[in-house]
Write a protein that holds these residues in place. Structure first.
Motif, PDB file in Angstrom:
ATOM      1  N   GLU A 177      -1.871  11.378  27.119  1.00  0.00           N
ATOM      2  CA  GLU A 177      -0.522  10.838  27.168  1.00  0.00           C
ATOM      3  C   GLU A 177      -0.311  10.053  28.459  1.00  0.00           C
ATOM      4  OE1 GLU A 177       4.136  12.378  27.386  1.00  0.00           O
ATOM      5  OE2 GLU A 177       2.511  13.800  26.962  1.00  0.00           O
ATOM      6  N   GLY A 178       0.095   8.807  28.320  1.00  0.00           N
ATOM      7  CA  GLY A 178       0.390   7.979  29.477  1.00  0.00           C
ATOM      8  C   GLY A 178      -0.729   7.043  29.877  1.00  0.00           C
ATOM      9  N   LEU A 179      -1.947   7.295  29.418  1.00  0.00           N
ATOM     10  CA  LEU A 179      -3.054   6.378  29.699  1.00  0.00           C
ATOM     11  C   LEU A 179      -3.141   5.409  28.527  1.00  0.00           C
ATOM     12  CD1 LEU A 179      -5.403   5.599  31.556  1.00  0.00           C
ATOM     13  CD2 LEU A 179      -6.841   7.223  30.325  1.00  0.00           C
ATOM     14  N   ASN A 180      -2.506   4.264  28.692  1.00  0.00           N
ATOM     15  CA  ASN A 180      -2.309   3.361  27.555  1.00  0.00           C
ATOM     16  C   ASN A 180      -3.451   2.395  27.324  1.00  0.00           C
ATOM     17  OD1 ASN A 180       0.288   4.490  27.146  1.00  0.00           O
ATOM     18  ND2 ASN A 180       1.142   3.157  28.723  1.00  0.00           N
ATOM     19  N   ASP A 181      -4.137   2.000  28.390  1.00  0.00           N
ATOM     20  CA  ASP A 181      -5.179   0.983  28.284  1.00  0.00           C
ATOM     21  C   ASP A 181      -6.350   1.387  29.170  1.00  0.00           C
ATOM     22  OD1 ASP A 181      -6.802  -1.319  28.540  1.00  0.00           O
ATOM     23  OD2 ASP A 181      -5.106  -2.650  28.176  1.00  0.00           O
ATOM     24  N   TRP A 182      -7.427   1.862  28.535  1.00  0.00           N
ATOM     25  CA  TRP A 182      -8.586   2.348  29.277  1.00  0.00           C
ATOM     26  C   TRP A 182      -9.135   1.262  30.203  1.00  0.00           C
ATOM     27  CZ3 TRP A 182     -10.887   7.189  29.267  1.00  0.00           C
ATOM     28  CH2 TRP A 182     -12.132   7.289  29.914  1.00  0.00           C
ATOM     29  N   GLY A 183      -9.157   0.036  29.743  1.00  0.00           N
ATOM     30  CA  GLY A 183      -9.716  -1.041  30.551  1.00  0.00           C
ATOM     31  C   GLY A 183      -8.831  -1.439  31.714  1.00  0.00           C
ATOM     32  N   THR A 215     -10.857  10.280  35.699  1.00  0.00           N
ATOM     33  CA  THR A 215     -10.029  11.135  36.545  1.00  0.00           C
ATOM     34  C   THR A 215      -8.759  10.349  36.836  1.00  0.00           C
ATOM     35  OG1 THR A 215     -11.862  12.352  37.558  1.00  0.00           O
ATOM     36  CG2 THR A 215      -9.825  12.201  38.829  1.00  0.00           C
ATOM     37  N   ILE A 216      -7.600  10.953  36.586  1.00  0.00           N
ATOM     38  CA  ILE A 216      -6.352  10.211  36.702  1.00  0.00           C
ATOM     39  C   ILE A 216      -5.312  10.984  37.508  1.00  0.00           C
ATOM     40  CG2 ILE A 216      -6.712   8.959  34.532  1.00  0.00           C
ATOM     41  CD1 ILE A 216      -4.771  10.877  33.200  1.00  0.00           C
ATOM     42  N   PHE A 217      -4.352  10.244  38.036  1.00  0.00           N
ATOM     43  CA  PHE A 217      -3.195  10.852  38.685  1.00  0.00           C
ATOM     44  C   PHE A 217      -2.232  11.316  37.593  1.00  0.00           C
ATOM     45  CE2 PHE A 217      -4.800   7.823  41.850  1.00  0.00           C
ATOM     46  CZ  PHE A 217      -4.938   8.662  42.947  1.00  0.00           C
ATOM     47  N   ALA A 218      -1.808  12.572  37.684  1.00  0.00           N
ATOM     48  CA  ALA A 218      -0.963  13.163  36.652  1.00  0.00           C
ATOM     49  C   ALA A 218       0.188  13.930  37.294  1.00  0.00           C
ATOM     50  CB  ALA A 218      -1.783  14.083  35.758  1.00  0.00           C
ATOM     51  N   TYR A 219       1.242  14.115  36.520  1.00  0.00           N
ATOM     52  CA  TYR A 219       2.437  14.792  37.024  1.00  0.00           C
ATOM     53  C   TYR A 219       3.000  15.718  35.960  1.00  0.00           C
ATOM     54  CZ  TYR A 219       5.329  11.711  34.104  1.00  0.00           C
ATOM     55  OH  TYR A 219       5.912  11.056  33.041  1.00  0.00           O
ATOM     56  N   ASN A 220       3.988  16.508  36.345  1.00  0.00           N
ATOM     57  CA  ASN A 220       4.642  17.454  35.451  1.00  0.00           C
ATOM     58  C   ASN A 220       5.902  16.809  34.884  1.00  0.00           C
ATOM     59  OD1 ASN A 220       6.553  19.651  34.677  1.00  0.00           O
ATOM     60  ND2 ASN A 220       4.883  20.985  35.360  1.00  0.00           N
ATOM     61  N   ALA A 272       1.296  14.581  32.225  1.00  0.00           N
ATOM     62  CA  ALA A 272       1.205  13.208  31.729  1.00  0.00           C
ATOM     63  C   ALA A 272       0.599  12.341  32.824  1.00  0.00           C
ATOM     64  CB  ALA A 272       2.573  12.664  31.320  1.00  0.00           C
ATOM     65  N   ALA A 273      -0.036  11.258  32.397  1.00  0.00           N
ATOM     66  CA  ALA A 273      -0.632  10.322  33.350  1.00  0.00           C
ATOM     67  C   ALA A 273       0.455   9.533  34.061  1.00  0.00           C
ATOM     68  CB  ALA A 273      -1.571   9.364  32.620  1.00  0.00           C
ATOM     69  N   CYS A 274       0.162   9.133  35.286  1.00  0.00           N
ATOM     70  CA  CYS A 274       1.087   8.301  36.066  1.00  0.00           C
ATOM     71  C   CYS A 274       1.000   6.856  35.578  1.00  0.00           C
ATOM     72  CB  CYS A 274       0.779   8.412  37.545  1.00  0.00           C
ATOM     73  SG  CYS A 274       1.309   9.973  38.284  1.00  0.00           S
ATOM     74  N   THR A 275       1.595   6.612  34.442  1.00  0.00           N
ATOM     75  CA  THR A 275       1.542   5.296  33.801  1.00  0.00           C
ATOM     76  C   THR A 275       2.083   4.204  34.724  1.00  0.00           C
ATOM     77  OG1 THR A 275       1.981   6.415  31.705  1.00  0.00           O
ATOM     78  CG2 THR A 275       2.234   4.023  31.746  1.00  0.00           C
ATOM     79  N   GLY A 276       1.346   3.104  34.800  1.00  0.00           N
ATOM     80  CA  GLY A 276       1.811   1.950  35.555  1.00  0.00           C
ATOM     81  C   GLY A 276       1.640   2.060  37.056  1.00  0.00           C
TER      82      GLY A 276
END
Length: 389
Positions: free
Chosen positions: A353-359, A159-164, A289-293
């Motif tokens: 998209e935006g989730l670059n590293d699962w770990g 479950t991730i934080f996502a945006y438009n 997209a995922a809130c990358t970083g």
């Protein structure tokens, strides 16, 4: 869509209390009692896959309950491979736990196995009461990390934080988890109600169990000073502030995606949703997209365990299903839109998209702390309820 405060977790509370001969208490979460000892996982002394297949075929069928509709695709693949009729039933974890508890007590078991997301209830209730048990396929044991063996981790989702991306072309407008507690984000986070979603509730209890250092560091980075709180921990302080900031609570990830993702949406919101809903980008033209970083994490991973009904009328078919789901051929139907197998030799198929590293990008459930989830969920539930108002 807002959800009622009396949630499906209450149904499980009734089942638990019925099995112990106690009257049910009020509230929307399981009342945690001192759990019984958790038995070791079982495995066949001399595993022979061909013999297991033959025995399973003699039983003729198997029924598996899962919180995801993906189980229907798994069932089709299982039936096609082995010629054994498999029924895959979509059912949320609380309802599955209640039904399996009642069936076990009545000696009338129809659910042979479950793909179960609520590790706290699994380790604090279902396994200790011998309603279900963990079985490890002998030929795959070496491929399954020890930490994933009891209970048997079939896969992890997130479950991730996502945006438009249309409304925020420069990237996620939220950079730090503490941002979501600020006035400008009041009523702009859309998430599932923790009182009705075991994985979100487990995230909150796990956050207190081993996430406080990350929260403290993120607070320091956001405000330039150490966190000072009268609450039990940084996790409780964050939970209090988040709940008080009036997030919009829903009963489904589809509702969250629908509030955040459409290209025509005018109101900037952040969604806290399952990565499975990123399929709406392709299917519905959404712009998610995922809130990358995002600090200290972009979201959390949650486990899905495979457990077998102790009184199953199809015990070999249930074992064969457990073997199947621990292989790439079986689990690919569950992780096609993102996820990681509990078998270390099975590689991830895709990440949103935006989730670059699962770990590194996610906060992870610690299976060693699942009993703590079970014991502490009432406290966390009440704390959330009081502060969300």
């Amino acid at each position: 869509m807002l959800t009622p405060r009396t949630t499906p977790l209450a149904l499980l509370a009734v089942a638990v209390l019925l099995s112990s001969g106690c009257a049910p208490s009020t509230g929307g979460a399981v009342q945690a009692t001192a759990p019984a000892a958790v038995p070791a996982a079982s495995q066949d002394a001399a595993f022979d896959l061909d013999k297991l297949i033959a025995a399973a075929k003699a039983e003729g069928s198997v029924t598996v309950y899962d919180s995801s509709g993906d189980i229907e695709d798994v069932a089709k693949a299982f039936t096609a491979k082995y010629g054994i009729t498999m029924e895959g039933v979509k059912s949320d974890s609380p309802e599955t736990a209640e039904k399996m508890t009642r069936e076990h007590a009545a000696d009338n078991v129809t659910i042979d196995a479950t793909m179960f997301e609520d590790g706290g209830v699994l380790m604090g209730q279902l396994i200790p009461q011998n309603i279900v048990h963990t079985w490890i396929p002998g030929d795959l044991k070496a491929d399954i990390p020890e930490a994933n063996q009891n209970p048997l981790l079939a896969l992890s989702k997130a479950t991730i934080f996502a945006y438009n991306t249309v409304l925020s072309p420069g990237g996620c407008p939220v950079k730090n988890i503490w941002d979501l507690t600020e006035p400008e984000w009041k009523g702009k986070l859309v998430m599932q109600d923790p009182l009705g979603k075991p994985t979100v509730l487990s995230f909150l209890t796990q956050l207190d169990a081993h996430g406080n250092p990350g929260l403290e560091q993120a607070y320091q980075a956001r405000y330039g000073k150490p966190l000072e709180t009268k609450e039990k921990s940084a996790a409780y302080e964050w939970i209090k502030r988040l709940a008080a900031n009036e997030p919009v609570l829903t009963g489904s990830d589809e509702d969250i995606s629908g509030a955040v993702g459409p290209a025509a949406t005018k109101d900037v919101k952040i969604g806290f949703m399952s990565i499975s809903k990123f399929r709406n980008n392709e299917e519905k033209g959404y712009k998610q997209a995922a809130c990358t970083g995002m600090r200290p994490f972009t979201g959390f991973s949650y486990p899905k365990y495979v457990a077998l009904a102790t009184k199953s009328k199809h015990p070999n078919a249930a074992k064969l299903y457990a073997h199947f789901i621990m292989t790439e051929e079986g689990v690919k139907h569950e992780i096609a839109e993102g996820g990681v197998s509990g078998n270390s030799t099975v590689k991830p198929l895709v990440t949103p998209e935006g989730l670059n590293d699962w770990g590194a990008d996610l906060f992870h459930t610690d299976s060693a702390k699942l009993l703590g989830d079970f014991q502490n969920r009432q406290v966390v539930s009440d704390f959330w309820r009081v502060n969300h108002g």
